[in-house]
Write an enzyme that holds these catalytic residues in place. Structure first.
Site, short mmCIF file in Angstrom:
data_model
loop_
_atom_site.label_atom_id
_atom_site.label_comp_id
_atom_site.label_asym_id
_atom_site.label_seq_id
_atom_site.Cartn_x
_atom_site.Cartn_y
_atom_site.Cartn_z
N ARG A 91 1.07 -0.99 -0.13
CA ARG A 91 -0.09 0.51 -0.02
C ARG A 91 0.16 1.75 0.36
O ARG A 91 0.25 2.41 -1.01
CB ARG A 91 -0.58 -0.16 0.95
CG ARG A 91 -2.11 1.12 1.06
CD ARG A 91 -2.81 1.42 2.21
NE ARG A 91 -3.32 0.28 3.03
CZ ARG A 91 -3.52 0.47 3.89
NH1 ARG A 91 -3.05 1.00 5.15
NH2 ARG A 91 -4.32 -0.94 5.28
N TYR A 92 2.20 0.84 0.81
CA TYR A 92 2.68 2.22 0.60
C TYR A 92 4.03 2.29 -0.23
O TYR A 92 4.69 0.55 0.13
CB TYR A 92 3.15 2.94 1.89
CG TYR A 92 2.47 3.11 3.15
CD1 TYR A 92 1.22 4.24 2.88
CD2 TYR A 92 1.80 2.01 4.08
CE1 TYR A 92 0.72 4.06 4.08
CE2 TYR A 92 0.93 2.46 4.40
CZ TYR A 92 0.49 3.46 4.67
OH TYR A 92 -0.97 3.94 6.16
N ARG A 95 7.76 0.02 1.08
CA ARG A 95 7.27 -1.11 1.71
C ARG A 95 6.01 -2.03 2.13
O ARG A 95 4.93 -1.51 1.64
CB ARG A 95 7.10 -0.23 4.00
CG ARG A 95 6.26 0.59 4.07
CD ARG A 95 6.44 1.66 5.89
NE ARG A 95 5.38 1.97 5.80
CZ ARG A 95 4.86 3.25 5.61
NH1 ARG A 95 5.31 4.19 4.09
NH2 ARG A 95 3.96 3.85 5.73
N CYS A 104 -2.33 -18.38 14.54
CA CYS A 104 -1.63 -17.64 15.46
C CYS A 104 -1.58 -18.53 17.02
O CYS A 104 -2.55 -19.43 16.82
CB CYS A 104 -2.83 -16.23 15.59
SG CYS A 104 -2.85 -15.86 14.19
N CYS A 108 -7.84 -14.02 18.32
CA CYS A 108 -8.05 -12.72 18.98
C CYS A 108 -9.44 -12.39 17.97
O CYS A 108 -9.62 -12.07 17.08
CB CYS A 108 -7.14 -11.23 18.75
SG CYS A 108 -5.28 -11.86 18.79
N CYS A 111 -9.68 -9.23 16.19
CA CYS A 111 -8.66 -9.02 14.82
C CYS A 111 -8.99 -8.35 13.63
O CYS A 111 -9.95 -9.18 13.06
CB CYS A 111 -7.57 -10.69 14.29
SG CYS A 111 -6.92 -11.10 12.74
N ARG A 113 -7.90 -8.89 10.63
CA ARG A 113 -7.71 -10.09 9.11
C ARG A 113 -8.87 -11.31 9.80
O ARG A 113 -8.94 -12.56 9.54
CB ARG A 113 -6.34 -9.94 9.06
CG ARG A 113 -5.73 -9.16 8.16
CD ARG A 113 -4.57 -9.90 8.05
NE ARG A 113 -3.86 -8.51 7.39
CZ ARG A 113 -2.70 -8.44 7.71
NH1 ARG A 113 -1.92 -9.05 9.03
NH2 ARG A 113 -1.90 -7.44 7.95
N ASP A 272 -10.66 -0.64 13.86
CA ASP A 272 -11.31 -0.61 13.14
C ASP A 272 -12.63 -0.96 12.58
O ASP A 272 -12.84 -1.84 12.91
CB ASP A 272 -10.28 -1.01 11.91
CG ASP A 272 -9.48 -2.31 11.74
OD1 ASP A 272 -10.51 -3.39 12.14
OD2 ASP A 272 -8.59 -2.42 11.19
N ASP A 309 -7.25 3.63 11.11
CA ASP A 309 -6.68 3.34 9.28
C ASP A 309 -7.81 2.94 8.59
O ASP A 309 -8.91 2.35 8.79
CB ASP A 309 -6.14 1.73 9.30
CG ASP A 309 -4.90 0.92 8.66
OD1 ASP A 309 -4.84 1.82 7.63
OD2 ASP A 309 -4.37 -0.06 8.94
N LYS A 316 -3.05 4.85 7.11
CA LYS A 316 -2.96 4.97 8.83
C LYS A 316 -3.13 6.20 8.81
O LYS A 316 -1.60 7.69 8.35
CB LYS A 316 -1.91 4.13 9.56
CG LYS A 316 -2.21 3.12 9.47
CD LYS A 316 -1.20 2.46 10.23
CE LYS A 316 -1.03 0.63 10.75
NZ LYS A 316 -0.42 0.27 8.78
C1 LIG Z 1 0.35 -0.18 8.79
C2 LIG Z 1 1.32 -0.73 7.20
C3 LIG Z 1 2.05 -0.74 7.09
C4 LIG Z 1 3.52 -0.08 7.67
O1 LIG Z 1 3.16 0.71 8.85
P1 LIG Z 1 4.35 1.99 9.15
O2 LIG Z 1 3.32 3.11 9.68
O3 LIG Z 1 5.06 2.12 9.14
O4 LIG Z 1 4.06 1.38 10.66
C5 LIG Z 1 2.89 -1.11 5.97
N1 LIG Z 1 1.59 -1.19 5.04
C6 LIG Z 1 0.29 -1.53 5.39
C7 LIG Z 1 -0.13 -2.21 4.11
C8 LIG Z 1 -0.02 -1.21 6.50
O5 LIG Z 1 -0.82 -1.59 6.91
S1 SF4 Z 2 -4.31 -9.38 15.74
FE1 SF4 Z 2 -5.10 -11.30 14.69
S2 SF4 Z 2 -3.23 -11.51 13.78
FE2 SF4 Z 2 -2.33 -10.90 15.24
S3 SF4 Z 2 -2.17 -12.46 17.24
FE3 SF4 Z 2 -4.56 -12.00 17.16
S4 SF4 Z 2 -5.10 -13.46 15.73
FE4 SF4 Z 2 -3.07 -13.52 14.53
#
Ligand SMILES: *Cc1c(COP(=O)(O)O)cnc(C)c1O
Ligand code: SF4
Length: 349
Positions: A91-92, A95, A104, A108, A111, A113, A272, A309, A316
């Protein structure tokens, strides 16, 4: 291969609310429909942190019927639109998130995801991982690779070592980050052997995920010490959770405790819009009030960014309490004691 202690512990995790009913008195029957939709896993160690039904540890790991009543979005951050190949979220520009694991040490309930973590379709094939590495190697603007999932530290050492070595060998990758909750839910996973392995791929940053002061146990402290002693920089991402940590005292105690463990609070995430997690959401106002209350009594080292986010992959954004107002060239800045200080600003050309 003989199993390591942490692998044996993981096997003894509770994966069904029916078994949880052997330890606590509650009505498990209605929760079985929840766990069939969103899996449950509670490690023996994390189970031991629950003091009573409905406490802040319980709420994070035990299914709740409210998970099925919520609307919300399956993929609120539109991660799938930013996924050039199944194991990568890009997305960025500089990174990427590299999804290396589908499981996991605990699922959680809040979560992001949730739609796929712990489910069969999240398990990545070797081919998908290889495609992910090829993508990172082919895109020279990527400097920072964030191992995530699922939890990367649930991979056996040999697999983790192989993936780290391949990513580390890519010339334009400058740092590797690992997002993991095992220091919180399975601290025995942080073995000396793992630390020796990780140390080979410096610079490595680990972001872990403590949400409540009761998670700062001696075992967790030892796990973080082993990592810090290996020269790994430790940060923490907390999620602001209604009924778990949505009070200034709780958050303040958590952040100060983390600093004592050499873990720097990095982000406080606003919950979120993930489907099935609505009962955890606080208002942004509550989050801002907590952040405001931290500024004075808590060291800047212990003050993370409070971030939201945005939906549709807009990214973010840090949320900050309003401190500054402008009138012409004069700024009016709110000081900690509540007074408003006039501050002469310069005019840029
Ligand atoms: C949060 C996130 C990151 C990392 O973001 P930082 O602000 O650098 O910690 C990278 N990619 C995605 C898709 C994210 O949601
Ligand atoms: S937040 Fe989601 S990905 Fe992270 S440890 Fe918990 S269940 Fe796993």
């Amino acid at each position: 291969m003989p199993q390591e202690d942490w692998q044996l512990a993981l096997k003894q995790s509770l994966t069904s609310v029916r078994h949880l009913a052997d330890y606590f008195e509650f009505d498990a029957s209605e929760l079985e429909t929840v766990e069939s939709r969103y899996p449950m896993r509670i490690s023996p160690y994390y189970l031991g942190l629950i003091e009573h039904v409905g406490d802040p540890i319980w709420k994070q790991c035990v299914p709740d019927i409210l998970e099925l009543e919520d609307s919300g979005l399956d993929d609120p951050l539109a991660e799938e639109d930013f996924s050039p190949t199944p194991a990568v979220i890009h997305r960025y520009p500089d990174r990427v998130i590299f999804l290396v694991s589908g499981s996991c040490a605990g699922y959680c309930r809040f979560c992001t995801r949730k739609r796929k973590v712990g489910c069969a379709d999240m398990a990545l094939s070797f081919r998908e991982l290889r495609d992910g590495i090829d993508y990172i190697a082919a895109n020279t603007q990527i400097r920072d690779v964030i191992f995530s999932g699922g939890d990367p530290l649930l991979l056996p050492d040999s697999v983790l070592q192989d993936l780290l070595a391949r990513v580390h060998a890519i010339p334009h990758v400058e740092i590797i980050r690992i997002g993991t909750r095992v220091p919180v839910t399975l601290p025995e996973r942080i073995t000396e052997r793992l630390c020796v392995l990780l140390k080979k791929f410096q610079p490595i940053y680990i972001n872990t995920h403590f949400n409540h002061p009761r998670e700062l146990t001696q075992q967790a402290r030892n796990a973080c010490s082993r990592l810090a002693d290996a020269g790994i920089v430790l940060g923490n991402q907390t999620v602001l959770l209604r009924g778990v940590n949505d009070h200034a005292d709780t958050i303040g105690e958590l952040f100060r405790g983390l600093l004592r463990m050499r873990v720097r609070p990095y982000y406080l995430h606003h919950m979120d819009l993930t489907r099935g997690t609505g009962h955890f959401r606080t208002s942004v106002k509550t989050g801002l009030q907590i952040m405001h209350s931290l500024r004075g009594p808590v060291s800047g080292l212990a003050s993370p960014h409070y971030v939201i986010d945005l939906p549709k992959g807009k990214g973010k954004v840090p949320l900050v309490p309003q401190y500054v107002k402008r009138k012409g060239e004069t700024l009016f800045i709110h000081a900690e004691d509540g007074s408003v200080v006039e501050y002469p600003d310069v005019v840029d050309d």
